[in-house]
Structure formats: C-alpha cells, structure tokens
Design an enzyme around this catalytic site. Structure first.
Site: not given
Ligand code: NDP
Ligand code: 2IT
Length: 445
Positions: A89, A110, A113, A125, A164-165, A208, A239, A377
């Site tokens: 997952k 992961q 986690k 992943k 998603g990520d 998250t 997100n 999830s």
């Molecule tokens: P999104 O794509 O929704 O948003 C990502 C955000 O981070 C955007 O504001 C983006 O800016 C910025 N960003 C991405 N890459 C870079 C970079 N190289 N340098 C600077 N800023 C950057 O992703 P999420 O919100 O889903 O994910 C954000 C973080 O949280 C990641 O590390 C992800 O692995 C982690 N995460 C996500 C989960 C989920 O459920 N979605 C769960 C657990 C962890 P821009 O728009 O300019 O690219």
């Molecule tokens: O980093 C993470 O934990 C995620 N992007 C969410 C993974 C998931 O399966 O919901």
C-alpha cells in the site's frame, strides 16, 4: 562491525548513487540498533538484509501521444517493498524528479508508516517522471491510461493498492481507476483516494493534513499546550498543506505562510484558506496569485525563505529535504516548539540532528505524523470490502483515534529504549517491531 552498520554499508555498495534511499535507510537502521541488540536471532535470519531489499521492483515504459500528436515516453515505477503485514500500500508520485532512489526511499518509509497505523497494510510506492504541470486535461488522461495499461497486471485489491502522492490527486485517480476497471472488468477497491461517487471514502482528501494536526495536537496536549494562538508556518500548498492549514486554523492556530515550488506568501493577518483552495484546487494556479488577491500579504520567490519566518509550529508539507541544517538552525533560533512532518522526509539528516539536539523542540517524524492519509486509505479499503460507506464524522473519529494511538506508541517505544521524547527512534522502533515479528513468522521468504 555492528550488524546494522554492515547492512548499511552493503546497501550503499549494492545501490550506488541512490542518495535518498541511502538517507532514509541510514535514519531507520541507526534507530534500530537497540532492537537488534535485543534480538540476536534477527541477524541469523538476515532479517535486515531482507527488510531493505524490495520484494519486487517493477519498471516500465509509458508511451503516450500529446495534444500536438508527438510521441512522449516516460518511465513508470512500482516498488512492492514489503508485504509481511498486508497487501502493498502506498501512493503514486508524478513529478519530473522521480527516479528509483526516490521511489525506494518512499517505499521503505511506507513500510514502517503503514505498520504504525495499526492497520493491515504492507509498504509500496510508485510513480513516474511525468510532469503534470502545463499538461491539458486530455494529456493527463491519456498518460494515466497508458500508465495503468502496464500497472494493472501487477496490482489488485488484495495484492497492491496504490493511491495519490505529489502530482496525483482526485483527477488522476479517476482516470487510473477508469482504465483499471476497463481492463479487468472489475469494480473493486484497487486504488484509494477515489471519488465519492465511485467507492471513495469521506475524509480521505482531508486525512493527511487533518491527521498531521491531530497528532501535533496530541503532543501538545501531553505537555499541557495547544494550537491556540500559536504562529504556524505550512510549506507547500497541495493536498496535505491545504488540509493541515485548515485544521490548524480551526484549532485556533494562526497560519502565516504557505508556499509552492516557486516561492512563498507571508500573510501577517493569517492565511485565508478558502483563497488558497480556490487558487490551487479549482484554478490549478500558483501561490503567487494569493498576494495579488489578498491585501497585506507578500510573495517572495524561492521556497527556502519560508523557514526564516519566526513561528512556534512548522508543518513542512511539500517535499523531501526541504529543510536543511541551516534552515533548522534558524527555526530553532527563532523559537520553534513543534516540527511535524507532513511531507515524506522533509528534514534532511543534518536538520533532524539539529531538531533532535535543541532543547524544548518536539519533532514528529513523517512516518508517524503523516500516517493519517494512508490510515484513511486503509479505512477506504475496509469500506470497499464491505460495500458500504461510513459518515464523515465516523471516518474522522477513527482517523483521530489512529493518530492518538500512533503518538502513544511512539512515545512508549522511545521510553522503552531509554530515549524519552525521541520520536524518530520511537517511530522507527514501534513500526519495525510488528513487521519484524511478521517476517520472522513467515520464514525465509
Ligand atoms: P501535491 O501534489 O498536492 O502538492 C505538493 C506541494 O508541494 C505543492 O505545493 C508543490 O508545489 C510542492 N512541491 C512539490 N515538489 C516540490 C519541490 N521539488 N520543491 C518545492 N515544492 C515542491 O502533493 P501532496 O500534498 O499530496 O504531497 C505533499 C507531501 O506530502 C509529499 O512529500 C508527499 O509524499 C507527502 N504525503 C502525501 C500524502 C497524501 O495523502 N497525499 C500522505 C502522506 C504524505 P508545486 O505546485 O509548485 O509543484
Ligand atoms: O505517503 C503516503 O503515505 C501517501 N502518499 C498516501 C498513501 C496511500 O496509500 O494513501
């Protein structure tokens, strides 16, 4: 040489150049020394060598045709890292920086986690070096369809359940699911983060960010403290960042800054989250537009400057290594009290050391602090299996409960190993114990 050092040296030699993977493995294995000492049988069973080697790595070609009729080729990845405690997952990341090292570091994190959530999910992943920025909706759909045309044969509701990520949100999950359903002729919970009209769970979108704030609130509560009146900085505006900001505001925090990969906005009056949502979720715009729309706010180019803003709570929610040692020292100098990681591995090893040594700083590492997304999830998977839906409040209450339990478990593990308040050690140990037990029970596989 100690067992963990031997494994780490071997890993670096066998996986040259994979710097993010080396970084995550170094942090994890270093924390596990005390557990390993207690269990000499682990070395005999080559448990750590097996733990750091993915069960399966799938690499594939993703060809697609853009709107101008040109043929594009991207790389596709799925790392099925560890299935000891449940089906693989973990999310899919679409970002031009994606490579095997990044997917492997994310997969390794992961595993622990997912174990910390207390739910039956293994670690995986995936993703692609595809850049969704500037692509039309049609190009996104065509890419997702091509990606799933290979991935579908490797996943399944009881095998591997992606989500998603970065760069993969509701729209991409919709296109990926549509193609899976078409190829397999099955409507099952093979992806999470699905839309509510086709099997998604209420509160997954918020999970998250909300979970990040819930666990931070719990750490505060344990110290007779709360979010009320605290100055908060949230990096990113995707997100995780949006819903972390929303919940922090709801609990009385004052969020003064958010960012994207181009720069950050500072709003001394407190971020208006509905404006951020409109710019990011509806218009898919840039955070710069916030300063054009909200009086009194200022936009600055470059993302690292955000850590120079004095705050008591930092919620890094963008990407790996967004806080380095210098940023961390500045945060400490400016009086930071809580650092809770919404992104995966946002603090580099030096930054973690700085936070770890600073007195009075509570550091909640990613694998514990952002586990609310994957936990929800798993709740989506449970609802899919039962073919029913829970209310928003029901899911939210379960999420809160998971986060409080994670806090208690990492706190307890840290104490058990004589490292009170060291949640890096606590999270690695508490996550690893269950995975190790399951792996030992399964024999040499
Ligand atoms: P999104 O794509 O929704 O948003 C990502 C955000 O981070 C955007 O504001 C983006 O800016 C910025 N960003 C991405 N890459 C870079 C970079 N190289 N340098 C600077 N800023 C950057 O992703 P999420 O919100 O889903 O994910 C954000 C973080 O949280 C990641 O590390 C992800 O692995 C982690 N995460 C996500 C989960 C989920 O459920 N979605 C769960 C657990 C962890 P821009 O728009 O300019 O690219
Ligand atoms: O980093 C993470 O934990 C995620 N992007 C969410 C993974 C998931 O399966 O919901």
């Amino acid at each position: 040489m100690k067992y963990v050092d031997k494994v780490l040296a071997r890993l670096k030699k066998q996986n040259p150049g994979e710097k993010e993977f080396h970084q995550a493995a170094t942090e994890i294995l270093t924390s596990l020394e005390a557990v390993i000492e207690k269990h000499p049988e682990y070395e005999k069973a080559a448990l750590l060598e097996r733990f750091v080697e993915p069960e399966r790595v799938i690499l594939f070609r993703v060809p697609w045709v853009d709107d101008k009729g040109r043929i594009q080729v991207n790389k596709g990845y799925r790392v099925q890292f560890n299935g000891a405690i449940g089906p693989y997952k973990g999310g899919l990341r679409f970002h031009p920086s994606v490579n095997l090292s990044i997917i492997k570091f994310l997969g390794l994190e992961q595993i622990l986690k997912n174990s910390l959530t207390g739910l039956p999910i293994g670690g995986g992943k995936g993703g692609s070096d595809f850049d969704p920025k500037g692509k039309s909706d049609h190009e996104i759909m065509v890419f997702c369809q091509s990606f799933m045309t290979e991935l579908f044969r490797h996943i399944g509701q009881d095998t591997d359940v992606p989500a998603g990520d970065i760069g993969v949100g509701a729209r991409e999950i919709g296109y990926l699911f549509g193609q899976y359903k078409r190829l397999k002729n099955e409507h099952v919970g093979v992806l999470t983060g699905r839309g509510l009209s086709y099997g998604g769970s209420l509160a997954r979108k918020e999970a998250t960010g909300y979970g990040l704030v819930y666990i931070t609130e719990e750490a505060m509560r344990a110290r007779g403290d709360s979010f009320k009146g605290k100055t908060v900085v949230v990096s990113g505006s995707g997100n995780v960042a949006i819903y972390a900001c929303q919940k922090a505001l709801e609990l009385g925090g004052k969020v003064v800054a958010m960012s994207d990969s181009n720069g950050y906005v500072y709003d001394p009056n407190g971020i208006d989250i509905e404006t951020v949502r409109d710019i990011k979720e509806v218009k898919r715009g840039r955070i710069k537009e916030y300063a054009e729309r909200v009086k009194g706010s200022v936009y600055t180019e470059g993302c690292r400057g955000i850590w120079a803003i004095p705050c008591e709570v930092a919620l890094p929610c963008a990407t790996q290594n967004e806080i380095n040692g210098e940023n961390a020292r500045l945060l400490v100098k400016n009086g930071i009290k809580y650092v809770s990681e919404g992104a995966n591995m946002p603090s580099d090893l030096e930054a973690m050391e700085v936070f770890g040594k600073a007195s009075g700083v509570v550091f909640l590492p990613a694998k514990a602090a952002n586990a609310g997304g994957v936990a929800t999830s798993a709740l989506e998977m449970a609802q899919s299996s039962q073919r029913l839906y829970w209310s928003f409040d029901e899911v939210d209450a379960k999420l809160k409960n998971v986060m409080i339990n994670i806090y208690r478990n990492i706190d307890d593990a840290a104490r058990r190993y004589g490292a009170e308040g060291d949640y890096v050690l606590g999270a690695n140990v508490a996550g690893f114990e269950k995975v190790a037990e399951a792996m030992m029970a399964h024999g040499i596989v």
